[in-house]
Design an enzyme around this catalytic site. Structure first.
Site, PDB file in Angstrom:
ATOM      1  CD  GLU B  38      -2.328  -1.394   2.465  1.00  0.00           C
ATOM      2  OE1 GLU B  38      -2.054  -1.000   3.542  1.00  0.00           O
ATOM      3  OE2 GLU B  38      -3.108  -2.600   2.704  1.00  0.00           O
ATOM      4  CB  SER B  78      -6.531  -6.052  -0.377  1.00  0.00           C
ATOM      5  OG  SER B  78      -7.354  -5.197  -1.033  1.00  0.00           O
ATOM      6  CD  GLU B  79      -3.878  -4.523   5.103  1.00  0.00           C
ATOM      7  OE1 GLU B  79      -5.030  -5.216   5.267  1.00  0.00           O
ATOM      8  OE2 GLU B  79      -3.643  -3.430   5.350  1.00  0.00           O
ATOM      9  CG  PHE B 102       1.684   0.786  10.645  1.00  0.00           C
ATOM     10  CD1 PHE B 102       2.308   1.365  11.616  1.00  0.00           C
ATOM     11  CD2 PHE B 102       0.992   1.383   9.797  1.00  0.00           C
ATOM     12  CE1 PHE B 102       2.156   2.518  11.684  1.00  0.00           C
ATOM     13  CE2 PHE B 102       1.143   2.747   9.541  1.00  0.00           C
ATOM     14  CZ  PHE B 102       1.888   3.556  10.556  1.00  0.00           C
ATOM     15  CG  ASP B 104       0.726  -2.881  14.363  1.00  0.00           C
ATOM     16  OD1 ASP B 104       0.463  -2.725  15.746  1.00  0.00           O
ATOM     17  OD2 ASP B 104       1.673  -2.094  14.013  1.00  0.00           O
ATOM     18  CB  ILE B 106       0.691  -9.827  10.786  1.00  0.00           C
ATOM     19  CG1 ILE B 106       0.554  -9.592  12.141  1.00  0.00           C
ATOM     20  CG2 ILE B 106       1.950  -9.668  10.232  1.00  0.00           C
ATOM     21  CD1 ILE B 106       1.534 -10.862  12.789  1.00  0.00           C
ATOM     22  CG  HIS B 148      -1.256   1.947  13.316  1.00  0.00           C
ATOM     23  ND1 HIS B 148      -2.600   1.525  13.491  1.00  0.00           N
ATOM     24  CD2 HIS B 148      -1.175   2.399  11.999  1.00  0.00           C
ATOM     25  CE1 HIS B 148      -3.379   1.562  12.123  1.00  0.00           C
ATOM     26  NE2 HIS B 148      -2.569   2.363  11.409  1.00  0.00           N
TER      27      HIS B 148
END
Lengths: 323, 344
Positions: B38, B78-79, B102, B104, B106, B148
């Site tokens: 991103e 869209s991780e 970040f 976070d 995950i 974060h």
């Protein structure tokens, strides 16, 4: 007259409160009084107010990282909010949350959310609570055009349709997911159409037009209250500030923001409309402007004067419930 | 051993610049290296400037103009799709460097990491190769609040099949990232966001630092301090303060926590007999607990005092600056722990 003057004044006051609150947040952030990452919603006020103005405190909303406007529209105390954003002990979340994690459960505001797409699944849960307990309360989630592409949001849309949950999905399309164009990040031509494919009524509205947005929200809210299931609204709007306060916004077009402030300012559009229709008089709104300026100035002052949390007590408080 | 750069030139670079250097040099060397995430460029589809961000911390700035949008890919938010695409591409001829803005995040895409990418090699009988890197920012200090600011390296270090790299300075960041890109396994490369502006002398040429080899920023004989990531700087500061009192600390920076250089830690404790472990993650089920258990099990006879762990408390990261400052292990706490194990 289709709208009562009291209602219109309340709408104007709430929109103006959000506007001035955000503008002061920008100023206080730049002055070093607000730490961290702050995402302002000035320019988007009409949607928050149109969506929340008729909700009760038993109705639940879940917000985003750009959540100040939703909080104010849902009735959160602006002084408690300002203290929270400044990290103070007497803030709405005792300084533990900050701008990206403001919540006020007493007002049915279950949280801003720093995880894009974090809110809609939670709002499904709030809607499930209302449905299971047999109340007429509803849940409403706010998402941006960016979070529309998160798996959690797409799952939540389908889940809500399958369980016929009283959940109004509001998508604020301000044209940007951070610094990326919504047109680039959405593979479809129309977010409203895509959401409709999940099996729920889905509308597009001009989110800078309070009245159009309000009417769309009314339809969706009534449907949810009557047990007819979820709806989706894509409201197109403008973000006057950056993704975060301090964002240089190099990705925006020349004069884009200045033009939007002239032509697509939802507050100006509201004011022009109610004056043209003779629904309100200018002095009534001018008086509100002054009151709101004073209110926000006092919120800032109270925020600055408020005490910091005490690490010896507060650092380890509330990790778990205590009995 | 570290591969030595061929030319001798070096310059003062920030942690941010060193990482950018590593990415640029590897992308020039190997056309299969791509970046996706991103805002890794920023401004996609916008009317204004391209490469508007170059990552929200500016780490990938300038790469899209050089390598194009085909190789520096701005993605939707869209991780799961980002990490899945990186893993699938890694199985199919590319060497992706995916960015989690970040680490976070995950939480949103963990399945693609631990149940997919991490297991392909083993689960498919050694037939799969997943040469991918996931870069992510970790840690507190930015007043970024609970969602974060996490240090989640213990979570990923727990997973077999993943390699976990935590550089504490610009020199290591460059060498370790080049190594990570050339590695054939999934590597998590965790950048502490408080370190981006820290500078040190960094060679201009590409070089690699092997995984599983600790660094020794201070050498000493009284107490071993093992510090992770950002905590290395604070451990060095504590060691320098203590040196003035005649206390000699052996500061060990494992640099990679999976694999972990157990041997160096055990050798040091054999000399000092005393161990302090400093990590910004929570203490329970953590890397600090892991190192403590390794030394208790394999170095028990060397120990002359109980092991001390200096970690974050068992609480989410608070937003309020006064609370966040109390949350992150301080130099004072490290100094006190060293005195404690010395019985001083």
């Amino acid at each position: 007259m289709p709208y009562q003057p009291e209602f219109l004044l309340r709408v104007y006051r709430t929109m103006k409160t959000i506007r001035i609150f955000e503008e002061r947040c920008i100023k206080e952030f730049e002055g070093g009084n607000i730490p961290g990452f702050v995402h302002a919603s000035n320019g988007q006020e009409a949607i928050a107010v149109a969506a929340c103005i008729d909700l009760t405190y038993k109705d639940i909303i879940g917000s985003t990282h750009r959540g100040h406007g939703h909080c104010i529209a849902k009735g959160c105390d602006v002084i408690g909010m300002m203290k929270e954003i400044m990290g103070k002990a007497t803030g709405l979340c005792k300084g533990k949350g900050g701008s990206m994690h403001i919540a006020d459960f007493d007002k049915g505001m279950i949280g801003a959310n720093a995880i894009v797409g974090g809110g809609p699944p939670l709002c499904n849960g709030a809607a499930l609570g209302a449905k299971t307990r047999g109340t007429k309360d509803i849940a409403m989630s706010f998402s941006g055009d960016g979070s529309a592409n998160q798996g959690t949001v797409l799952e939540a849309l389908n889940f809500a349709a399958v369980l016929k949950l009283p959940h109004v999905f509001i998508f604020e399309n301000n044209g940007y997911g951070e610094g990326t164009s919504a047109n680039y990040a959405l593979g479809c031509d129309s977010l409203a159409e895509r959401n409709g494919a999940f099996g729920m009524p889905s509308e597009y509205v001009d989110g800078t037009d309070f009245f159009a947005t309000y009417e769309a929200c009314q339809r969706a809210i009534q449907r949810a209250r009557q047990g007819e299931g979820p709806s989706s609204i894509e409201a197109e709007t403008v973000r006057f500030d950056g993704h975060f306060i301090g964002d240089p916004q190099l990705y925006r077009g020349k004069n884009e923001i200045a033009d939007a402030k002239v032509n697509r300012d939802c507050l100006t559009l509201f004011r022009n409309r109610v004056l043209a229709e003779s629904w309100l008089q200018a002095p009534d709104m001018d008086a509100i402007d002054e009151e709101v300026e004073l209110l926000i100035a006092s919120a800032v002052q109270e925020g600055l004067n408020a005490p910091d949390p005490d690490p010896a007590i507060d650092l380890m408080a509330d990790v778990y419930c205590s009995y | 051993m570290t591969t030595t750069p061929t030319s001798g030139t070096s310059s003062l670079k920030t942690y941010r610049e060193a990482i950018n250097d590593a990415l640029r040099q590897e992308m020039r060397r190997d056309p299969t290296v791509i970046i996706l995430g991103e805002e890794v460029s920023g401004g996609a589809g916008c009317a204004g400037q391209d490469d508007a961000y170059g990552g929200v911390f500016g780490v990938t700035k300038g790469l899209m103009p050089e390598f194009g949008r085909e190789r520096v890919i701005d993605t939707p938010i869209s991780e799961s799709a980002i990490i899945g695409a990186a893993a699938g591409a890694a199985n199919n001829g590319l060497r992706p460097v995916a960015e989690l803005m970040f680490f976070d995040f995950i939480g949103v895409c963990f399945d693609q990491i631990f149940n997919q990418a991490a297991k392909f090699r083993y689960m498919f009988g050694g037939k799969a190769r997943t040469p991918m890197v996931i870069r992510g920012t970790v840690g507190a200090g930015w007043r970024a609040g609970a969602q974060h600011s996490n240090m989640l390296h213990p979570v990923v270090t727990h997973i077999p099949g993943l390699k976990v790299v935590m550089p504490s300075n610009a020199y290591d960041a460059k060498g370790l990232l080049i190594q990570a890109i050339r590695d054939d396994d999934p590597v998590l490369f965790l950048e502490h966001k408080i370190m981006y502006d820290l500078k040190c002398e960094v060679p201009d040429e590409p070089y690699t630092i092997p995984f599983g080899e600790a660094a020794f920023p201070r050498q000493g004989t009284d107490v071993t301090i093992v510090a992770i990531s950002n905590m290395v700087t604070r451990a060095i500061e504590a060691a320098d303060l203590l040196a003035k009192e005649g206390i000699s600390c052996d500061v060990i920076d494992p640099r990679t926590v999976s694999p972990l250089d157990e041997e160096s830690i055990l050798e040091s404790v054999e000399v000092t007999g005393r161990l302090v472990i400093v990590d910004e993650a929570h203490e329970r089920c953590s890397l600090a607990a892991d190192i403590s258990s390794i030394v208790a099990e394999k170095g028990f006879s060397s120990l002359r005092a109980p092991i001390r762990k200096v970690t974050a408390p068992h609480a989410p990261v608070p937003f309020s600056p006064v609370l966040e400052d109390a949350y992150v292990p301080s130099v004072d706490r490290i100094v006190n722990a060293v005195r404690d194990v010395l019985g001083a």
